[in-house]
Write a protein that holds these residues in place. Structure first.
Motif, mmCIF file in Angstrom:
data_model
loop_
_atom_site.group_PDB
_atom_site.id
_atom_site.type_symbol
_atom_site.label_atom_id
_atom_site.label_comp_id
_atom_site.label_asym_id
_atom_site.label_seq_id
_atom_site.Cartn_x
_atom_site.Cartn_y
_atom_site.Cartn_z
ATOM 1 N N GLY A 185 39.572 -9.056 42.532
ATOM 2 C CA GLY A 185 39.500 -10.658 42.129
ATOM 3 C C GLY A 185 40.768 -11.326 42.819
ATOM 4 N N THR A 214 40.746 -13.706 45.105
ATOM 5 C CA THR A 214 40.761 -15.138 45.653
ATOM 6 C C THR A 214 41.196 -16.189 44.905
ATOM 7 O OG1 THR A 214 38.451 -14.964 45.044
ATOM 8 C CG2 THR A 214 38.628 -14.423 47.466
ATOM 9 N N SER A 215 41.261 -15.961 43.594
ATOM 10 C CA SER A 215 41.730 -17.123 42.866
ATOM 11 C C SER A 215 42.446 -16.895 41.544
ATOM 12 C CB SER A 215 40.573 -18.228 42.262
ATOM 13 O OG SER A 215 39.804 -17.562 41.456
ATOM 14 N N ILE A 225 45.072 -15.210 38.878
ATOM 15 C CA ILE A 225 45.773 -14.387 38.776
ATOM 16 C C ILE A 225 45.914 -13.244 39.968
ATOM 17 C CG2 ILE A 225 46.906 -12.447 37.290
ATOM 18 C CD1 ILE A 225 45.741 -14.106 34.888
ATOM 19 N N ARG A 285 34.037 -11.326 45.464
ATOM 20 C CA ARG A 285 32.305 -11.545 45.973
ATOM 21 C C ARG A 285 32.197 -12.525 47.268
ATOM 22 N NH1 ARG A 285 30.648 -13.890 40.265
ATOM 23 N NH2 ARG A 285 32.585 -14.939 40.681
ATOM 24 N N LYS A 289 36.017 -17.288 50.711
ATOM 25 C CA LYS A 289 37.143 -17.469 49.769
ATOM 26 C C LYS A 289 38.278 -16.283 50.387
ATOM 27 C CE LYS A 289 35.108 -18.716 45.550
ATOM 28 N NZ LYS A 289 35.252 -18.490 44.363
ATOM 29 N N ASP A 337 30.869 -7.101 44.405
ATOM 30 C CA ASP A 337 30.608 -7.734 43.307
ATOM 31 C C ASP A 337 30.604 -6.672 42.399
ATOM 32 O OD1 ASP A 337 29.677 -8.848 41.163
ATOM 33 O OD2 ASP A 337 27.942 -9.977 41.986
ATOM 34 N N PHE A 338 31.759 -6.956 41.610
ATOM 35 C CA PHE A 338 32.252 -5.864 40.480
ATOM 36 C C PHE A 338 31.106 -5.632 39.371
ATOM 37 C CE2 PHE A 338 36.111 -5.889 42.683
ATOM 38 C CZ PHE A 338 36.108 -4.508 42.829
ATOM 39 N N ASN A 362 42.641 -6.404 38.769
ATOM 40 C CA ASN A 362 42.611 -7.850 37.912
ATOM 41 C C ASN A 362 41.475 -8.226 37.887
ATOM 42 O OD1 ASN A 362 43.792 -10.672 37.972
ATOM 43 N ND2 ASN A 362 42.190 -10.713 39.471
ATOM 44 N N GLY A 388 45.086 -6.577 31.464
ATOM 45 C CA GLY A 388 44.256 -6.674 30.459
ATOM 46 C C GLY A 388 44.496 -7.931 29.753
ATOM 47 N N TYR A 396 34.523 -9.232 25.016
ATOM 48 C CA TYR A 396 35.748 -9.590 25.971
ATOM 49 C C TYR A 396 36.841 -8.805 25.325
ATOM 50 C CZ TYR A 396 39.121 -11.864 28.812
ATOM 51 O OH TYR A 396 40.192 -12.079 29.586
ATOM 52 N N LYS A 399 39.300 -5.485 26.960
ATOM 53 C CA LYS A 399 40.484 -5.252 27.348
ATOM 54 C C LYS A 399 41.318 -4.535 26.311
ATOM 55 C CE LYS A 399 40.439 -8.864 30.184
ATOM 56 N NZ LYS A 399 40.673 -8.309 31.671
ATOM 57 N N LEU A 415 48.666 -14.066 27.890
ATOM 58 C CA LEU A 415 48.089 -15.101 26.927
ATOM 59 C C LEU A 415 47.342 -16.131 27.986
ATOM 60 C CD1 LEU A 415 50.605 -13.738 25.190
ATOM 61 C CD2 LEU A 415 49.586 -15.317 23.436
ATOM 62 N N VAL A 459 47.006 -18.496 31.206
ATOM 63 C CA VAL A 459 47.534 -18.695 32.392
ATOM 64 C C VAL A 459 46.479 -19.767 32.839
ATOM 65 C CG1 VAL A 459 48.018 -17.635 34.749
ATOM 66 C CG2 VAL A 459 48.564 -16.384 32.555
ATOM 67 N N THR A 497 43.918 -21.084 35.110
ATOM 68 C CA THR A 497 43.039 -20.498 36.097
ATOM 69 C C THR A 497 41.891 -21.067 36.018
ATOM 70 O OG1 THR A 497 42.314 -18.634 34.984
ATOM 71 C CG2 THR A 497 44.302 -18.383 36.177
HETATM 72 N N1 LIG Z 1 43.596 -16.845 32.721
HETATM 73 C C1 LIG Z 1 44.077 -16.496 31.524
HETATM 74 O O1 LIG Z 1 44.396 -17.108 30.710
HETATM 75 C C2 LIG Z 1 43.767 -14.984 31.246
HETATM 76 C C3 LIG Z 1 44.264 -14.336 30.147
HETATM 77 C C4 LIG Z 1 44.476 -13.123 29.650
HETATM 78 C C5 LIG Z 1 43.889 -12.209 30.673
HETATM 79 N N2 LIG Z 1 43.341 -12.826 32.008
HETATM 80 C C6 LIG Z 1 42.675 -11.765 32.824
HETATM 81 O O2 LIG Z 1 43.415 -11.989 34.206
HETATM 82 C C7 LIG Z 1 42.160 -11.516 35.238
HETATM 83 C C8 LIG Z 1 42.190 -12.714 36.130
HETATM 84 O O3 LIG Z 1 41.620 -13.690 35.448
HETATM 85 P P1 LIG Z 1 41.844 -15.180 36.166
HETATM 86 O O4 LIG Z 1 42.073 -16.163 34.955
HETATM 87 O O5 LIG Z 1 42.699 -15.180 37.431
HETATM 88 O O6 LIG Z 1 40.296 -15.303 36.790
HETATM 89 P P2 LIG Z 1 39.653 -16.466 37.813
HETATM 90 O O7 LIG Z 1 40.457 -17.561 37.840
HETATM 91 O O8 LIG Z 1 38.191 -16.909 37.208
HETATM 92 O O9 LIG Z 1 39.575 -15.567 38.987
HETATM 93 C C9 LIG Z 1 38.742 -14.431 38.835
HETATM 94 C C10 LIG Z 1 39.069 -13.824 40.460
HETATM 95 O O10 LIG Z 1 37.916 -12.819 40.283
HETATM 96 C C11 LIG Z 1 36.784 -12.798 41.276
HETATM 97 N N3 LIG Z 1 35.670 -12.413 40.798
HETATM 98 C C12 LIG Z 1 35.270 -12.844 39.577
HETATM 99 N N4 LIG Z 1 33.841 -12.078 39.370
HETATM 100 C C13 LIG Z 1 34.000 -11.113 40.007
HETATM 101 C C14 LIG Z 1 32.987 -10.283 40.432
HETATM 102 N N5 LIG Z 1 31.967 -9.859 39.706
HETATM 103 N N6 LIG Z 1 33.202 -9.476 41.604
HETATM 104 C C15 LIG Z 1 34.229 -9.531 42.465
HETATM 105 N N7 LIG Z 1 34.980 -10.405 42.415
HETATM 106 C C16 LIG Z 1 35.070 -11.334 41.044
HETATM 107 C C17 LIG Z 1 37.002 -14.341 41.797
HETATM 108 O O11 LIG Z 1 36.413 -14.612 42.792
HETATM 109 P P3 LIG Z 1 34.957 -14.670 43.497
HETATM 110 O O12 LIG Z 1 34.429 -15.710 42.545
HETATM 111 O O13 LIG Z 1 35.228 -15.109 45.016
HETATM 112 O O14 LIG Z 1 34.121 -13.484 43.490
HETATM 113 C C18 LIG Z 1 38.356 -14.683 41.520
HETATM 114 O O15 LIG Z 1 39.056 -14.298 42.634
HETATM 115 C C19 LIG Z 1 40.947 -11.222 34.432
HETATM 116 O O16 LIG Z 1 40.870 -9.555 34.203
HETATM 117 C C20 LIG Z 1 41.269 -11.621 33.094
HETATM 118 O O17 LIG Z 1 40.466 -11.108 32.172
HETATM 119 C C21 LIG Z 1 43.269 -14.004 32.228
#
Ligand SMILES: NC(=O)c1ccc[n+]([C@@H]2O[C@H](COP(=O)([O-])OP(=O)(O)OC[C@H]3O[C@@H](n4cnc5c(N)ncnc54)[C@H](OP(=O)(O)O)[C@@H]3O)[C@@H](O)[C@H]2O)c1
Length: 308
Positions: free
Chosen positions: A54, A56-57, A59, A79, A83, A105-106, A131, A187, A201, A205, A232, A234, A236
């Motif tokens: 994950g 490309t964007s 965390i 995916r 990107k 694609d996970f 991630n 997590g 969800y 976690k 908590l 972030v 994104t």
């Molecule tokens: N943001 C928060 O506040 C927060 C808080 C707690 C935990 N988290 C955890 O942190 C992690 C990252 O979250 P994020 O907020 O950074 O998410 P995000 O901005 O939506 O980024 C998700 C990343 O995963 C890739 N991705 C999504 N679905 C995929 C799939 N099916 N197969 C392969 N790649 C996939 C996306 O790229 P493509 O679309 O190019 O595939 C992107 O690079 C997650 O595990 C989330 O549960 C986030």
């Protein structure tokens, strides 16, 4: 009189124990979030390459870039090929590190892993960042109110849990052979206690947290560190790029601070702001449940709802 003395001793021991625990918590917080700014583990010691799922964007991208900044070459998995190429070019231009991209694609289940394993064969992988994760639209609803088309049960399970397990199975054997490796599993604070209206969800976690802590215990003696990072908020795509402030971190700041904690703790909220928020939430977890319920169903709070 004897009874009075006995009770006084028990009281003193209890107070001493509580004070010691508080002191220990403060010391751990100090070392994890402040000392780690000065004394950091050299992440290159784990191996030449880091793998980020994950990437490309959000965390994941921030971790990939921070790892490159700290001298590692990076394998990026996501995916979208377009990107992936963009982030790879950014890393090569900004930090002069090598990159490798793998499109996957996970949500796809077990069939995607042989190709990933093949693409990673022969690479000296020191660090794996599990991630990738997804939530679902219609979250913050009661379980049955989320339509099947949005809940996507198997996709969420595959993406949030199977990916962690399978990617670990791929990289861990070589790490064990070398006697060195770091696995970081992203997590969420949501996995620390039950959060109603985010049930699936939240449960995925919890899995991430427990598998991380178990693996860390199992493999620590073999030179492997497994760390669970539980953020908590972030800013994104997942959180609709909400505004960064004292409570909400930017992805790049979060990744930098969270990577500093490696070697200090196997479970962390990643940064001091999230650590403090988690502490407050822990004190009032019963209240969190009741508030969540009240926000949804003002007249339907069950009497037996989480009374602690
Ligand atoms: N943001 C928060 O506040 C927060 C808080 C707690 C935990 N988290 C955890 O942190 C992690 C990252 O979250 P994020 O907020 O950074 O998410 P995000 O901005 O939506 O980024 C998700 C990343 O995963 C890739 N991705 C999504 N679905 C995929 C799939 N099916 N197969 C392969 N790649 C996939 C996306 O790229 P493509 O679309 O190019 O595939 C992107 O690079 C997650 O595990 C989330 O549960 C986030």
């Amino acid at each position: 009189m004897d009874l009075m003395w006995g009770l006084a001793v028990v009281g003193a021991v209890c107070i001493g124990w509580i004070l010691l625990k508080m002191l220990w918590t403060c010391w751990c917080g100090f070392t994890t979030f402040f000392l780690s700014e000065i004394w950091r583990v050299d992440l290159k010691k784990y191996g030449k390459w880091a793998v980020v799922t994950g990437a490309t964007s959000g965390i994941g991208r921030a971790y990939a870039k921070e790892l490159a900044r700290r001298g590692l070459d990076v394998v990026l998995i996501s995916r979208s090929n377009e990107k992936l190429q963009m982030v790879a070019e950014e890393i090569e231009a900004e930090y002069g590190r090598r990159t490798l991209t793998i499109q996957a694609d996970f949500t796809g289940g077990g069939s995607i892993y042989p190709a990933i394993e093949e693409a990673l064969r022969g690479i000296d992988i020191g660090i794996l960042v599990n991630n990738v994760g997804m939530s679902y639209s219609g979250s913050f609803s009661q379980f049955l109110d989320v339509p099947d088309s949005e809940l996507k049960i198997s996709q969420v399970v595959n993406c949030n849990m199977l990916s962690v397990t399978q990617m670990t199975r791929i990289v861990l054997p070589d790490m064990v052979k070398r006697g060195s490796g770091l696995i970081i599993n992203i997590g969420s604070e949501i996995g620390a206690r039950p959060y109603p209206f985010l049930s699936l969800y939240c449960a995925t976690k919890v899995f991430v947290r427990y598998i991380s802590l178990c693996l860390d215990s199992e493999y620590r003696s073999k030179g492997i560190t497994v760390q669970c990072v539980a953020p908590l908020l972030v800013s994104t795509n997942m959180t609709f790029n909400c505004r960064v402030n004292g409570l909400v971190k930017s992805a790049s700041d979060f990744a930098r601070e969270a990577l500093n904690t490696v070697g200090y703790t196997n479970y962390t909220n990643g940064c001091v702001s999230h650590g403090l928020q988690s502490f407050v939430l822990k004190l009032g977890s019963g209240l969190v449940h009741r508030l969540a319920y009240l926000m949804k169903k003002p007249r339907e709070v069950p009497e037996n709802l989480h009374k602690d």
